[in-house]
Design a protein around this motif. Structure first.
Motif, PDB file in Angstrom:
ATOM      1  N   VAL A  84      47.184  33.229  32.331  1.00 39.95           N
ATOM      2  CA  VAL A  84      46.564  32.845  33.609  1.00 39.95           C
ATOM      3  C   VAL A  84      45.848  34.066  34.198  1.00 39.95           C
ATOM      4  CG1 VAL A  84      47.039  32.091  35.978  1.00 39.95           C
ATOM      5  CG2 VAL A  84      48.206  30.982  34.051  1.00 39.95           C
ATOM      6  N   GLY A  85      46.495  35.212  34.075  1.00 38.32           N
ATOM      7  CA  GLY A  85      45.924  36.447  34.624  1.00 38.32           C
ATOM      8  C   GLY A  85      44.580  36.781  34.003  1.00 38.32           C
ATOM      9  N   VAL A  86      44.488  36.668  32.690  1.00 43.95           N
ATOM     10  CA  VAL A  86      43.227  37.049  32.033  1.00 43.95           C
ATOM     11  C   VAL A  86      42.111  36.049  32.387  1.00 43.95           C
ATOM     12  CG1 VAL A  86      43.407  35.965  29.744  1.00 43.95           C
ATOM     13  CG2 VAL A  86      42.325  38.162  29.975  1.00 43.95           C
ATOM     14  N   VAL A  87      42.478  34.785  32.511  1.00 44.88           N
ATOM     15  CA  VAL A  87      41.466  33.784  32.910  1.00 44.88           C
ATOM     16  C   VAL A  87      41.002  34.092  34.344  1.00 44.88           C
ATOM     17  CG1 VAL A  87      41.072  31.335  33.405  1.00 44.88           C
ATOM     18  CG2 VAL A  87      42.348  32.000  31.362  1.00 44.88           C
ATOM     19  N   GLY A  88      41.964  34.412  35.209  1.00 47.52           N
ATOM     20  CA  GLY A  88      41.623  34.750  36.593  1.00 47.52           C
ATOM     21  C   GLY A  88      40.685  35.943  36.650  1.00 47.52           C
ATOM     22  N   LEU A  89      40.998  36.983  35.862  1.00 44.68           N
ATOM     23  CA  LEU A  89      40.152  38.191  35.874  1.00 44.68           C
ATOM     24  C   LEU A  89      38.751  37.874  35.352  1.00 44.68           C
ATOM     25  CD1 LEU A  89      42.676  40.839  34.459  1.00 44.68           C
ATOM     26  CD2 LEU A  89      41.842  40.647  36.810  1.00 44.68           C
ATOM     27  N   ALA A  90      38.709  37.046  34.279  1.00 48.36           N
ATOM     28  CA  ALA A  90      37.418  36.733  33.656  1.00 48.36           C
ATOM     29  C   ALA A  90      36.489  36.008  34.629  1.00 48.36           C
ATOM     30  CB  ALA A  90      37.643  35.893  32.395  1.00 48.36           C
ATOM     31  N   PHE A  91      37.077  35.223  35.526  1.00 49.01           N
ATOM     32  CA  PHE A  91      36.214  34.441  36.419  1.00 49.01           C
ATOM     33  C   PHE A  91      36.074  35.046  37.815  1.00 49.01           C
ATOM     34  CE2 PHE A  91      37.162  31.317  33.098  1.00 49.01           C
ATOM     35  CZ  PHE A  91      35.849  30.997  32.767  1.00 49.01           C
ATOM     36  N   THR A  92      36.784  36.155  38.074  1.00 41.62           N
ATOM     37  CA  THR A  92      36.663  36.716  39.426  1.00 41.62           C
ATOM     38  C   THR A  92      36.095  38.133  39.438  1.00 41.62           C
ATOM     39  OG1 THR A  92      38.963  37.440  39.332  1.00 41.62           O
ATOM     40  CG2 THR A  92      38.537  35.363  40.487  1.00 41.62           C
ATOM     41  N   LEU A  93      36.316  38.902  38.355  1.00 42.17           N
ATOM     42  CA  LEU A  93      35.865  40.298  38.397  1.00 42.17           C
ATOM     43  C   LEU A  93      34.589  40.472  37.573  1.00 42.17           C
ATOM     44  CD1 LEU A  93      39.134  42.414  38.138  1.00 42.17           C
ATOM     45  CD2 LEU A  93      37.792  41.851  40.158  1.00 42.17           C
ATOM     46  N   LEU A 109      45.745  51.870  28.001  1.00 44.08           N
ATOM     47  CA  LEU A 109      44.506  51.237  28.482  1.00 44.08           C
ATOM     48  C   LEU A 109      43.946  52.009  29.689  1.00 44.08           C
ATOM     49  CD1 LEU A 109      42.573  48.780  28.270  1.00 44.08           C
ATOM     50  CD2 LEU A 109      44.000  47.656  29.969  1.00 44.08           C
ATOM     51  N   LEU A 110      44.828  52.300  30.641  1.00 46.82           N
ATOM     52  CA  LEU A 110      44.378  53.002  31.853  1.00 46.82           C
ATOM     53  C   LEU A 110      43.838  54.395  31.502  1.00 46.82           C
ATOM     54  CD1 LEU A 110      47.277  52.124  34.360  1.00 46.82           C
ATOM     55  CD2 LEU A 110      45.019  51.071  34.200  1.00 46.82           C
ATOM     56  N   GLY A 111      44.573  55.107  30.647  1.00 46.84           N
ATOM     57  CA  GLY A 111      44.166  56.467  30.289  1.00 46.84           C
ATOM     58  C   GLY A 111      42.871  56.475  29.486  1.00 46.84           C
ATOM     59  N   GLY A 112      42.748  55.530  28.544  1.00 50.91           N
ATOM     60  CA  GLY A 112      41.532  55.446  27.728  1.00 50.91           C
ATOM     61  C   GLY A 112      40.318  55.186  28.609  1.00 50.91           C
ATOM     62  N   TYR A 113      40.514  54.346  29.620  1.00 55.39           N
ATOM     63  CA  TYR A 113      39.434  54.021  30.560  1.00 55.39           C
ATOM     64  C   TYR A 113      39.122  55.235  31.441  1.00 55.39           C
ATOM     65  CZ  TYR A 113      36.991  51.400  34.274  1.00 55.39           C
ATOM     66  OH  TYR A 113      36.073  50.951  35.187  1.00 55.39           O
ATOM     67  N   TYR A 114      40.185  55.812  32.012  1.00 52.79           N
ATOM     68  CA  TYR A 114      40.003  56.923  32.955  1.00 52.79           C
ATOM     69  C   TYR A 114      39.328  58.114  32.266  1.00 52.79           C
ATOM     70  CZ  TYR A 114      40.894  60.121  36.818  1.00 52.79           C
ATOM     71  OH  TYR A 114      40.731  61.006  37.855  1.00 52.79           O
ATOM     72  N   ALA A 115      39.687  58.345  31.015  1.00 50.39           N
ATOM     73  CA  ALA A 115      39.124  59.488  30.293  1.00 50.39           C
ATOM     74  C   ALA A 115      37.599  59.385  30.200  1.00 50.39           C
ATOM     75  CB  ALA A 115      39.738  59.576  28.900  1.00 50.39           C
ATOM     76  N   SER A 128      39.581  51.127  37.981  1.00 45.29           N
ATOM     77  CA  SER A 128      38.858  50.039  38.650  1.00 45.29           C
ATOM     78  C   SER A 128      39.766  48.814  38.669  1.00 45.29           C
ATOM     79  CB  SER A 128      37.583  49.717  37.879  1.00 45.29           C
ATOM     80  OG  SER A 128      37.944  49.206  36.619  1.00 45.29           O
ATOM     81  N   PRO A 129      39.472  47.834  39.536  1.00 45.86           N
ATOM     82  CA  PRO A 129      40.306  46.625  39.567  1.00 45.86           C
ATOM     83  C   PRO A 129      40.385  45.952  38.200  1.00 45.86           C
ATOM     84  CG  PRO A 129      38.835  46.678  41.450  1.00 45.86           C
ATOM     85  CD  PRO A 129      38.441  47.833  40.584  1.00 45.86           C
ATOM     86  N   ARG A 130      39.272  45.995  37.431  1.00 46.58           N
ATOM     87  CA  ARG A 130      39.308  45.272  36.144  1.00 46.58           C
ATOM     88  C   ARG A 130      40.282  45.922  35.172  1.00 46.58           C
ATOM     89  NH1 ARG A 130      33.589  47.241  35.274  1.00 46.58           N
ATOM     90  NH2 ARG A 130      33.866  49.060  33.975  1.00 46.58           N
ATOM     91  N   VAL A 131      40.311  47.260  35.135  1.00 46.65           N
ATOM     92  CA  VAL A 131      41.225  47.890  34.168  1.00 46.65           C
ATOM     93  C   VAL A 131      42.675  47.776  34.667  1.00 46.65           C
ATOM     94  CG1 VAL A 131      41.141  50.309  34.969  1.00 46.65           C
ATOM     95  CG2 VAL A 131      41.488  49.818  32.573  1.00 46.65           C
ATOM     96  N   LEU A 132      42.861  47.838  35.983  1.00 47.16           N
ATOM     97  CA  LEU A 132      44.225  47.673  36.516  1.00 47.16           C
ATOM     98  C   LEU A 132      44.722  46.247  36.245  1.00 47.16           C
ATOM     99  CD1 LEU A 132      43.788  49.652  39.846  1.00 47.16           C
ATOM    100  CD2 LEU A 132      45.348  50.256  37.982  1.00 47.16           C
ATOM    101  N   GLY A 133      43.821  45.277  36.441  1.00 49.86           N
ATOM    102  CA  GLY A 133      44.184  43.875  36.196  1.00 49.86           C
ATOM    103  C   GLY A 133      44.540  43.649  34.737  1.00 49.86           C
ATOM    104  N   LEU A 134      43.701  44.198  33.843  1.00 54.11           N
ATOM    105  CA  LEU A 134      43.974  44.000  32.408  1.00 54.11           C
ATOM    106  C   LEU A 134      45.248  44.741  31.981  1.00 54.11           C
ATOM    107  CD1 LEU A 134      40.369  44.116  30.909  1.00 54.11           C
ATOM    108  CD2 LEU A 134      41.929  42.170  30.923  1.00 54.11           C
TER     109      LEU A 134
END
Ligand SMILES: CC(C)=CCC/C(C)=C/CC/C(C)=C/COP(=O)(O)OP(=O)(O)O
Length: 284
Positions: free
Chosen positions: A221-230, A150-156, A162-168
């Motif tokens: 919980v993490g994905v819900v948190g990310l969806a409503f904060t980032l 995920l990180l590499g696909g995003y970074y490429a 970004s916080p969103r990709v690190l969080g996911l």
């Protein structure tokens, strides 16, 4: 040099080499790499394809090495389609393929993309006989590979994290580690007999299942948190937790094999909802 153990000829060799592509393990990193690209926004298709191909070679390496070690070195498996030479040739071929993609990422994107990609091959190559000897390596190798995909696909695509990709990535790591712990429960007796220290062997099946459930809950919980904060994660992404939660509830009391089957399908749905949420960004 004979490649296949049971038959000879190029067709048999091709079949034996292809047998090491396991779609259940192969599709998630490819999909996750492409999801990373999508999450970044503007997608350069050639770069996304290079990164996804690198993930293919990393996972292929892991399977060939795992089969080679389990059958030819440890004598744990009853059968294997490839000869020793076939395994070595496949490892070299996959290594060259991986290196080509990684160098391509370095040239098209920069050293950061190559450096984020490289560890996936290291994890794949050392899955056996190094990482699979301890509970952390045996459990978290594949989930770490997915998080890196995920990180590499995003970074490429974005040339940055970004916080969103690190969080996911953290969410994926927790979710897949939980599923792998449950998956290893089914081999509890056998793994104990060969001193393979999976989490189930070290903690015992009951406590391992509790740990796995906590990780699955943390991921939801993490994905819900990310969806409503980032801002980069649409609120609809929280639907992934709802869908996975339903599957996890059904799998709650199931024995390991059925629970794993359900949870793996649940993780596909989880990713599909995230992809749809990011793709359409209906409320984002
Ligand atoms: C990009 C990315 C995802 C990289 C990670 C690659 C990686 C570590 C893949 C693991 C694939 C594999 C051999 C699974 C079986 O493990 P097992 O040890 O449970 O199987 P076994 O019991 O048959 O040995």
């Amino acid at each position: 040099m004979a490649v296949a153990r049971h038959e000879s000829g190029p067709v048999a060799a091709g079949r034996a080499l292809a047998s090491q592509v396991h779609p259940v393990f192969m599709l998630p990193p490819l999909a996750t790499s492409l999801f990373g690209a999508l999450l970044a926004g503007e997608v350069t298709v050639a770069v996304a394809a290079l990164h996804a191909a690198a993930m293919f070679f990393a996972v292929y390496t892991a399977h060939v090495k795992d089969g080679y070690v389990d059958f030819h070195v440890r004598g744990e498996d009853d059968d294997h389609p490839l000869t020793v030479g076939g395994c070595r040739g496949a490892l070299v071929g996959a290594g060259v393929g991986f290196l080509t993609c990684t160098v391509g990422l370095w040239l098209f994107v920069g050293p950061g993309a190559a450096l984020l990609t490289l560890p996936t091959w290291v994890i794949g190559y050392t899955h056996a006989p190094q990482l699979d000897l301890n509970p952390v390596g045996a459990t978290m190798g594949y989930p770490t590979g997915i998080a890196l995909a995920l990180l590499g696909g995003y970074y490429a695509q974005a040339s940055a994290l970004s916080p969103r990709v690190l969080g996911l990535a953290a969410v994926f790591l927790a979710l897949l580690t939980g599923i792998k712990i449950i998956d290893d429960e089914k081999d509890y007796d056998y793994d104990r007999s060969i001193d393979k220290r999976t989490v189930a062997v070290v903690l015992g099946p009951r406590r391992a299942r509790q740990l796995a459930r906590s990780l699955l809950v943390a991921a939801m919980v993490g994905v819900v948190g990310l969806a409503f904060t980032l801002p980069g994660v649409p609120p609809t992404a929280a639907g992934a937790a709802v869908v996975f939660g339903v599957v996890a509830a059904v799998a709650h009391r199931a024995e390991s094999e059925l629970a794993t089957k359900l949870l793996i399908r649940g993780s596909y749905l989880f990713l599909a909802v995230l992809v749809a949420a990011v793709w359409f960004r209906p409320l984002g």
